[in-house]
Design an enzyme around this catalytic site. Structure first.
Site, short mmCIF file in Angstrom:
data_model
loop_
_atom_site.label_atom_id
_atom_site.label_comp_id
_atom_site.label_asym_id
_atom_site.label_seq_id
_atom_site.Cartn_x
_atom_site.Cartn_y
_atom_site.Cartn_z
N PRO A 1 25.55 88.78 54.49
CA PRO A 1 26.87 89.16 53.97
C PRO A 1 26.81 90.44 53.13
CG PRO A 1 26.04 87.18 52.85
CD PRO A 1 25.06 87.52 53.92
N ASP A 2 27.91 91.21 53.14
CA ASP A 2 27.97 92.36 52.22
C ASP A 2 28.48 91.89 50.86
OD1 ASP A 2 30.70 92.08 52.50
OD2 ASP A 2 31.03 93.95 53.58
N PHE A 3 28.80 92.80 49.97
CA PHE A 3 29.31 92.41 48.64
C PHE A 3 30.82 92.35 48.60
CE2 PHE A 3 25.55 94.11 45.92
CZ PHE A 3 24.84 92.97 46.22
N ARG A 4 31.46 93.41 49.12
CA ARG A 4 32.85 93.63 48.75
C ARG A 4 33.86 93.26 49.82
NH1 ARG A 4 29.71 97.30 46.25
NH2 ARG A 4 29.84 97.35 43.97
N ASN B 1 20.74 99.46 51.40
CA ASN B 1 20.37 98.08 51.73
C ASN B 1 18.96 97.76 51.26
OD1 ASN B 1 22.82 98.00 52.84
ND2 ASN B 1 22.16 98.02 54.97
N ASP C 1 17.40 95.00 52.66
CA ASP C 1 16.91 94.04 53.65
C ASP C 1 15.79 94.60 54.52
OD1 ASP C 1 18.20 95.72 55.53
OD2 ASP C 1 20.03 94.54 55.44
N HIS D 1 18.17 101.71 46.76
CA HIS D 1 18.32 100.60 45.81
C HIS D 1 17.13 99.64 45.86
CE1 HIS D 1 22.98 101.30 45.73
NE2 HIS D 1 22.29 102.25 45.15
P1 CNA Z 1 29.82 96.80 50.05
O1 CNA Z 1 30.39 97.34 48.78
O2 CNA Z 1 29.79 95.33 50.22
O3 CNA Z 1 30.68 97.45 51.23
C1 CNA Z 1 30.45 97.19 52.58
C2 CNA Z 1 31.39 98.03 53.42
O4 CNA Z 1 31.07 97.88 54.78
C3 CNA Z 1 32.86 97.67 53.25
O5 CNA Z 1 33.64 98.85 53.22
C4 CNA Z 1 33.16 96.85 54.52
O6 CNA Z 1 34.49 96.96 54.95
C5 CNA Z 1 32.23 97.50 55.51
N1 CNA Z 1 31.77 96.61 56.56
C6 CNA Z 1 31.29 95.34 56.46
N2 CNA Z 1 30.89 94.88 57.65
C7 CNA Z 1 31.11 95.88 58.52
C8 CNA Z 1 30.90 96.02 59.92
N3 CNA Z 1 30.35 95.06 60.67
N4 CNA Z 1 31.24 97.19 60.51
C9 CNA Z 1 31.81 98.19 59.77
N5 CNA Z 1 32.03 98.12 58.46
C10 CNA Z 1 31.68 96.98 57.84
O7 CNA Z 1 28.35 97.34 50.31
P2 CNA Z 1 27.72 98.77 49.94
O8 CNA Z 1 26.45 98.86 50.70
O9 CNA Z 1 28.69 99.86 50.06
O10 CNA Z 1 27.42 98.58 48.39
C11 CNA Z 1 26.25 98.89 47.85
C12 CNA Z 1 25.44 97.66 47.42
C13 CNA Z 1 25.50 96.51 48.37
C14 CNA Z 1 24.00 98.03 47.40
O11 CNA Z 1 23.54 98.04 46.10
C15 CNA Z 1 23.24 97.02 48.26
O12 CNA Z 1 22.01 96.70 47.73
C16 CNA Z 1 24.14 95.86 48.33
N6 CNA Z 1 23.97 94.91 49.44
C17 CNA Z 1 22.98 95.05 50.38
C18 CNA Z 1 22.84 94.13 51.40
C19 CNA Z 1 21.75 94.31 52.43
O13 CNA Z 1 20.68 94.80 52.10
N7 CNA Z 1 21.99 93.95 53.69
C20 CNA Z 1 23.72 93.04 51.49
C21 CNA Z 1 24.72 92.92 50.50
C22 CNA Z 1 24.83 93.86 49.50
#
Ligand code: CNA
Length: 294
Positions: free
Chosen positions: A43-46, A117, A119, A136
């Site tokens: 999952p993402d954060f926002r 990311n 991961d 990060h």
């Molecule tokens: P965020 O703030 O959660 O934003 C994610 C963005 O991606 C949003 O605008 C969503 O609409 C968009 N989105 C989500 N899924 C999709 C998809 N399948 N296709 C297109 N767009 C999509 O995450 P950010 O990376 O911008 O924020 C930075 C943080 C999140 C960092 O410090 C990371 O470490 C942290 N994070 C990382 C992971 C990971 O490593 N996979 C997971 C969750 C959070």
């Protein structure tokens, strides 16, 4: 006459035109975020509802980001470790977007990927590590906050999956994964690479990020004013709130505004966006071979 610098860099602001421009580039910089890994089940954060920040109520935090604040963590590490369990991928399976990044490198077009990311799926997909900047940090190693002793992923993972707090064998300090918290500096490699890469970039791809976390969310301003910036995301991001601000603020992406000369927004999932881009670039066969071989 209009000054030369105001001439549009792109003849149209769509994916096809971006692909045509991109096909002539050899120093492409990518800025990536959690959105490139959601189709891998992380999952993402926002994102509303599915994002981890929307699921934090049960932890009674003063505000969602507190979970990643160093001061808060020192006094109450429990919420972070509960959340960390959800962030540890069960299986490390990169997405088509990660393989697209590898293909960019195989086509000798990739200068660097700056990823937020943690991961490490870029590495798993086979992008050479020298092409990746993990801005990060990563979950792969951890350190004691007190004496800095290093611990590996397996050691920490086992403890947090038992819902316990990992503590240092030497001094009983809390062990923290090497992901960058609010209040911590970014890795030295991040600063070294932004200085050398953004000046050199001839094309910028911003993908799967809400562009809300500083200083990452300013990097798009470091490329040359004639460097096209392609955003692939499920929702619009990086835009300023008011039209006047859009014209003045060098930090904003200008797609959809009159002042736009070089920004393209392709609204789609990351995987769909890169698949479309691959077709436009005529790389379908190579892309499919790469996906099938993995
Ligand atoms: P965020 O703030 O959660 O934003 C994610 C963005 O991606 C949003 O605008 C969503 O609409 C968009 N989105 C989500 N899924 C999709 C998809 N399948 N296709 C297109 N767009 C999509 O995450 P950010 O990376 O911008 O924020 C930075 C943080 C999140 C960092 O410090 C990371 O470490 C942290 N994070 C990382 C992971 C990971 O490593 N996979 C997971 C969750 C959070």
């Amino acid at each position: 006459d209009e000054p030369a610098a105001k001439d549009p860099v792109l003849t149209a602001f769509d994916l096809k035109t971006a692909a045509e421009y991109m096909s002539k580039c050899s120093n492409i910089v990518v800025m990536a975020g959690a959105g490139i890994s959601t189709s891998a089940g992380i999952p993402d954060f926002r994102s509303p509802e599915t994002g981890l920040y929307s699921q934090l109520e049960k932890y009674n935090l003063p505000f969602p980001e507190a979970v990643f604040h160093l001061d808060f963590f020192r006094t109450n590490p429990k919420p972070f470790f509960l959340l960390a369990k959800e962030l540890y991928p069960q299986k490390f399976t990169p997405t088509p977007t990660h393989y697209f990044l590898r293909l960019l490198d195989e086509k000798n077009k990739l200068l660097r990927i700056f990823t937020q990311n943690i991961d490490s799926l870029e590495r798993v997909a086979g992008v050479p590590t020298d092409k990746i900047v993990e801005a990060h940090g990563t979950f792969f190693t951890s350190h004691c906050l007190n004496c800095r002793k290093e611990y590996d992923l397996e050691f920490v993972k086992e403890i947090i999956f038992k819902d316990e707090i990992p503590r240092c064998k030497e001094c009983d300090g809390i062990i923290k994964p090497d992901i960058v918290f609010f209040g911590e500096g970014l890795p030295r490699r991040f600063h070294e690479c932004i200085n050398s890469d953004f000046d050199k970039a001839d094309f910028l791809i911003i993908i799967g990020t809400s562009l809300q976390v500083a200083p990452f969310n300013r990097l798009q301003t470091f490329v040359d004013k004639d460097c096209p910036r392609l955003l692939i995301n499920r929702e619009p991001v990086g835009k300023s709130k008011s039209p006047m601000d859009a014209i003045n603020a060098s930090g904003s992406l200008l797609y959809g505004t009159k002042a736009n000369r070089r920004d393209v927004f392709h609204q789609s999932t990351c995987d769909e966006g890169v698949t479309e881009l691959v077709k436009l670039l005529g790389w379908e066969d190579d892309f499919n071979k790469l996906l099938e071989s993995e």
